[in-house]
Design a protein around this motif. Structure first.
Motif, PDB file in Angstrom:
ATOM      1  N   HIS A  69     -10.112  -2.826   2.439  1.00 13.99           N
ATOM      2  CA  HIS A  69     -10.071  -1.555   3.138  1.00 13.99           C
ATOM      3  C   HIS A  69      -9.123  -0.582   2.434  1.00 13.99           C
ATOM      4  CE1 HIS A  69      -9.925   1.360   6.307  1.00 13.99           C
ATOM      5  NE2 HIS A  69      -8.623   1.180   6.467  1.00 13.99           N
ATOM      6  N   GLU A  70      -7.941  -1.108   2.088  1.00 15.77           N
ATOM      7  CA  GLU A  70      -6.945  -0.272   1.404  1.00 15.77           C
ATOM      8  C   GLU A  70      -7.456   0.181   0.043  1.00 15.77           C
ATOM      9  OE1 GLU A  70      -2.742  -2.072   3.159  1.00 15.77           O
ATOM     10  OE2 GLU A  70      -3.757  -3.115   1.536  1.00 15.77           O
ATOM     11  N   MET A  71      -8.206  -0.701  -0.620  1.00 13.60           N
ATOM     12  CA  MET A  71      -8.786  -0.366  -1.917  1.00 13.60           C
ATOM     13  C   MET A  71      -9.727   0.822  -1.802  1.00 13.60           C
ATOM     14  SD  MET A  71     -10.119  -3.579  -3.986  1.00 13.60           S
ATOM     15  CE  MET A  71      -9.223  -5.066  -3.807  1.00 13.60           C
ATOM     16  N   ASP A  72     -10.614   0.759  -0.790  1.00 11.22           N
ATOM     17  CA  ASP A  72     -11.553   1.854  -0.590  1.00 11.22           C
ATOM     18  C   ASP A  72     -10.817   3.151  -0.328  1.00 11.22           C
ATOM     19  OD1 ASP A  72     -13.942   0.657  -1.049  1.00 11.22           O
ATOM     20  OD2 ASP A  72     -14.158  -0.107   1.004  1.00 11.22           O
ATOM     21  N   GLN A  73      -9.783   3.040   0.509  1.00 12.33           N
ATOM     22  CA  GLN A  73      -8.974   4.224   0.833  1.00 12.33           C
ATOM     23  C   GLN A  73      -8.369   4.826  -0.426  1.00 12.33           C
ATOM     24  OE1 GLN A  73      -5.987   3.100   3.682  1.00 12.33           O
ATOM     25  NE2 GLN A  73      -6.948   4.392   5.237  1.00 12.33           N
ATOM     26  N   ALA A  74      -7.791   3.948  -1.256  1.00 14.55           N
ATOM     27  CA  ALA A  74      -7.129   4.416  -2.473  1.00 14.55           C
ATOM     28  C   ALA A  74      -8.136   5.054  -3.425  1.00 14.55           C
ATOM     29  CB  ALA A  74      -6.404   3.260  -3.146  1.00 14.55           C
ATOM     30  N   ALA A  75      -9.321   4.455  -3.510  1.00 14.56           N
ATOM     31  CA  ALA A  75     -10.350   5.004  -4.389  1.00 14.56           C
ATOM     32  C   ALA A  75     -10.770   6.387  -3.907  1.00 14.56           C
ATOM     33  CB  ALA A  75     -11.547   4.066  -4.439  1.00 14.56           C
ATOM     34  N   ASP A  76     -10.936   6.501  -2.594  1.00 10.61           N
ATOM     35  CA  ASP A  76     -11.284   7.808  -2.031  1.00 10.61           C
ATOM     36  C   ASP A  76     -10.191   8.821  -2.299  1.00 10.61           C
ATOM     37  OD1 ASP A  76     -13.630   6.784  -1.141  1.00 10.61           O
ATOM     38  OD2 ASP A  76     -12.914   6.384   0.907  1.00 10.61           O
ATOM     39  N   MET A  77      -8.941   8.329  -2.255  1.00 10.46           N
ATOM     40  CA  MET A  77      -7.791   9.198  -2.500  1.00 10.46           C
ATOM     41  C   MET A  77      -7.869   9.809  -3.901  1.00 10.46           C
ATOM     42  SD  MET A  77      -4.883  10.360  -1.552  1.00 10.46           S
ATOM     43  CE  MET A  77      -4.597   9.349  -0.104  1.00 10.46           C
ATOM     44  N   LEU A  78      -8.174   8.986  -4.876  1.00 10.97           N
ATOM     45  CA  LEU A  78      -8.252   9.499  -6.253  1.00 10.97           C
ATOM     46  C   LEU A  78      -9.350  10.570  -6.356  1.00 10.97           C
ATOM     47  CD1 LEU A  78      -7.745   6.371  -8.534  1.00 10.97           C
ATOM     48  CD2 LEU A  78      -6.161   8.232  -8.099  1.00 10.97           C
ATOM     49  N   ARG A  79     -10.462  10.287  -5.694  1.00 15.71           N
ATOM     50  CA  ARG A  79     -11.548  11.265  -5.731  1.00 15.71           C
ATOM     51  C   ARG A  79     -11.123  12.567  -5.039  1.00 15.71           C
ATOM     52  NH1 ARG A  79     -17.459   9.459  -4.465  1.00 15.71           N
ATOM     53  NH2 ARG A  79     -17.815   9.831  -6.662  1.00 15.71           N
ATOM     54  N   LYS A  80     -10.410  12.406  -3.933  1.00 16.09           N
ATOM     55  CA  LYS A  80      -9.921  13.580  -3.195  1.00 16.09           C
ATOM     56  C   LYS A  80      -8.957  14.390  -4.068  1.00 16.09           C
ATOM     57  CE  LYS A  80      -7.234  14.444   0.945  1.00 16.09           C
ATOM     58  NZ  LYS A  80      -6.391  13.745   1.919  1.00 16.09           N
ATOM     59  N   ILE A  81      -8.109  13.685  -4.809  1.00 14.11           N
ATOM     60  CA  ILE A  81      -7.146  14.371  -5.683  1.00 14.11           C
ATOM     61  C   ILE A  81      -7.889  15.191  -6.731  1.00 14.11           C
ATOM     62  CG2 ILE A  81      -5.480  13.940  -7.541  1.00 14.11           C
ATOM     63  CD1 ILE A  81      -4.437  11.606  -5.804  1.00 14.11           C
ATOM     64  N   ALA A 135       0.832  -1.200   0.000  1.00 17.68           N
ATOM     65  CA  ALA A 135       0.000   0.000   0.000  1.00 17.68           C
ATOM     66  C   ALA A 135       0.867   1.251   0.000  1.00 17.68           C
ATOM     67  CB  ALA A 135      -0.916  -0.005   1.209  1.00 17.68           C
ATOM     68  N   GLY A 136       1.946   1.222   0.785  1.00 14.14           N
ATOM     69  CA  GLY A 136       2.855   2.364   0.863  1.00 14.14           C
ATOM     70  C   GLY A 136       3.519   2.653  -0.480  1.00 14.14           C
TER      71      GLY A 136
END
Lengths: 255, 323
Positions: free
Chosen positions: A170-182, A140-141
């Motif tokens: 869980h990490e997948m959801d986080q990463a997906a949210d990250m893209l949206r945040k970007i 993930a890092g």
């Protein structure tokens, strides 16, 4: 913002991408899906300059970028991540990102590079410590580092290549949210290539489906998910009847 | 950090003062040789540390030495102008050889082979044009006619040469340090690991590699020219060819590829070794040093890849942590 017309890539006799056209509008997240070998990564490699198209044109902000060298494309504002993270082990996490911040932004100044690195690292949630080693990062890092490197180049358009492979849910959801945040916070337009349909469908504005190098469907996630050609590609023809029957049954049961 | 600068300052002051208190010519001669070769090895390590292993540096050194001497003897061009010309010549040669390599991704062993050929070609050209260069018999720059050595860059005085060599050596270390601290180092480390990923970070891979190669080649040519002016005799064996290239690789790897003084330590060791063999065994030992180099090189690459100085510094750094 991006207009791709009649893009073709042949490797010898094999046609990896056949006459694909699409547009990406400012501020949207476009999902690019398709089975293995459908040409997703080849399209990415042409957009980022790693591969030269056999035919077709790629207009970015109105300028032709097909066949332009990768480092020039980065400097025009298209950042990319790699499917498998490719960190530089001889540099620290910070240096990895600062490198991208320096060379990806027209080599302005070191201060600007460091600033970009700090912002990108904070955005993805990695330590901004100057000496932390890359070797301490897990899957993930490393994905985060890959994203931070791309962000540090100050892109207008981000090409995110299967950024969720190898992560847990869980990490997948986080990463997906990250893209949206970007997209939401930095206003960066994103093309996101992914195998995993579920998470992607939740975040993207529009989806394009590829199979054997050809575009077979494009539209809103809900519409594409119901497209029989997409179902065929993802579930196979033989499974078709039983899967569709099962879906029908569920719908009738009122689910 | 300050104590480190102080140590450098004191060391440098001691080195500058040395020839004024100690005038034994043989020892000064050895020191001048060590300084000139240290500079050449430093030049090699500037690109070698990034995995750009060149066996063509003998060629650059040969160009530096021969072009300077030929211009002086045939066209009366002072080395003050001849040396820059020879450096430009070596630079052009480096670009001509390196550009296609980098553009078409000739890396690793293949790059080594191309540069090996470069060394061989320069050596062949020197021997083939023996009417001008003296071939394998060697070549001597003409003595300064006017009596003033300054214009001809010829000095009989060892102290003068020692100071010139010291100055150039320090400049070499400063260039090493400048590269080490520049963004170019990040870029080159990245390139040495993964060229595509470096390009995706915005690095112009070909340009960065050319830049570092050019710096290295220019410095090496200067080393060759200085060696020629100091020794007043050059031959293909001493400033050109594959043997010289190999000697550079050996010295740098033994001394330490990743630390600024590594090449200098390498020069001290190789020159002492050559001198000990020469004095101890005389003509019976001609070529023995190459044999010893070869064996040691294998041993070092396997057991001490960071070289002597690199390993010592590593140990010093890690020890305080343990206690």
């Amino acid at each position: 913002m991006l207009a791709v017309e009649g893009l073709v890539k042949r490797f010898g006799g094999f046609t990896a991408v056949n006459n694909v056209s699409f547009r990406v509008e400012q501020g949207e997240i476009l999902g690019l899906i398709g089975p293995n070998g459908s040409g997703k990564s080849t399209i990415f490699n042409m957009l980022s300059g790693t591969l030269v198209p056999t035919a077709g044109s790629i207009l970015f902000d109105g300028a032709e970028i097909a066949g332009v060298a990768p480092h020039r494309i980065i400097n025009r504002g298209i950042g990319r991540t790699f499917q498998i993270p490719r960190p530089f082990h001889r540099l620290s996490i910070f240096e990895n990102v600062a490198l991208a911040g320096y060379y990806g932004q027209g080599r302005h100044s070191r201060a600007k590079a460091d600033e970009a690195a700090e912002r990108a690292l904070r955005m993805v949630g990695l330590p901004t410590d100057r000496h932390a080693s890359v070797d301490g990062l897990g899957a993930a890092g490393l994905k985060k580092l890959e994203l931070a490197k791309a962000l540090a180049t100050g892109p207008k358009l981000l090409l995110a290549d299967e950024s969720l492979g190898g992560l847990d849910e869980h990490e997948m959801d986080q990463a997906a949210d990250m893209l949206r945040k970007i997209r939401d916070e930095l206003g960066i337009t994103i093309i996101w290539v992914e195998h995993i349909m579920g998470v992607l469908m939740r975040v993207v504005d529009r989806v394009m489906v590829l199979d054997h190098g050809e575009k077979i469907s494009e539209g809103l996630p809900s519409a594409v998910a119901g497209d029989p050609r997409v179902i065929e590609v993802y579930l196979g023809t033989d499974a078709d009847s039983s899967q569709i029957a099962a879906a029908e049954a569920r719908r009738k049961a009122g689910v | 950090m300050n104590s480190r600068y102080a140590a450098w300052g004191v060391g440098l002051a001691a080195l500058i003062a040395l020839p004024f208190v100690y005038r034994e010519p043989y020892h000064l001669h050895i020191l001048v040789l060590i300084l000139i070769w240290s500079f050449a090895y430093t030049a090699w390590s500037i690109m070698g540390r990034f995995g750009l292993v060149s066996l063509g540096h003998g060629g650059f050194m040969g160009v530096g030495a021969y072009v300077t001497a030929l211009l002086w003897n045939h066209l009366d061009v002072s080395p003050w102008i001849g040396i820059p010309i020879s450096m430009v010549a070596a630079g052009v040669l480096a670009l001509v050889v390196a550009y296609p390599c980098f553009r078409f991704r000739i890396t690793g062993h293949y790059f080594v082979l191309v540069t090996l050929a470069l060394s061989g070609i320069v050596l062949q050209v020197i021997t083939a044009t023996r009417d001008y260069t003296g071939g394998s018999l060697g070549y001597t720059p003409d003595r300064a006619r006017s009596g003033s050595g300054l214009l001809a860059l010829q000095f009989d005085d060892k102290t003068t040469w020692y100071l010139i060599a010291l100055f150039v050596w320090v400049v070499g270390l400063l260039i090493w340090r400048w590269v080490d601290r520049s963004m170019s180092r990040y870029a080159m480390e990245a390139i040495s690991e993964d060229e595509d990923a470096a390009a995706a970070a915005g690095v112009n891979v070909t340009a960065e590699k050319l830049k570092i190669t050019l710096i290295s080649a220019l410095m090496t040519a200067l080393a060759g020219a200085l060696y020629c002016q100091y020794q007043m005799f050059i031959s293909p064996d001493t400033v050109s060819g594959i043997a010289v290239s190999l000697q550079m690789v050996f010295a740098v790897i033994v001394g330490g590829l990743y630390v600024s003084l590594g090449p200098t330590v390498g020069a001290v060791i190789t020159i002492m070794l050559a001198e000990v063999l020469r004095i101890g065994f005389g003509t019976k030992a001609v070529g023995w040093d190459n044999l010893v180099y070869g064996v040691l090189l294998v041993i070092f690459i396997i057991f001490l890849p960071k070289g002597i100085l690199g390993s010592v510094l590593d140990r010093l750094k890690t020890q305080p942590k343990k206690t």
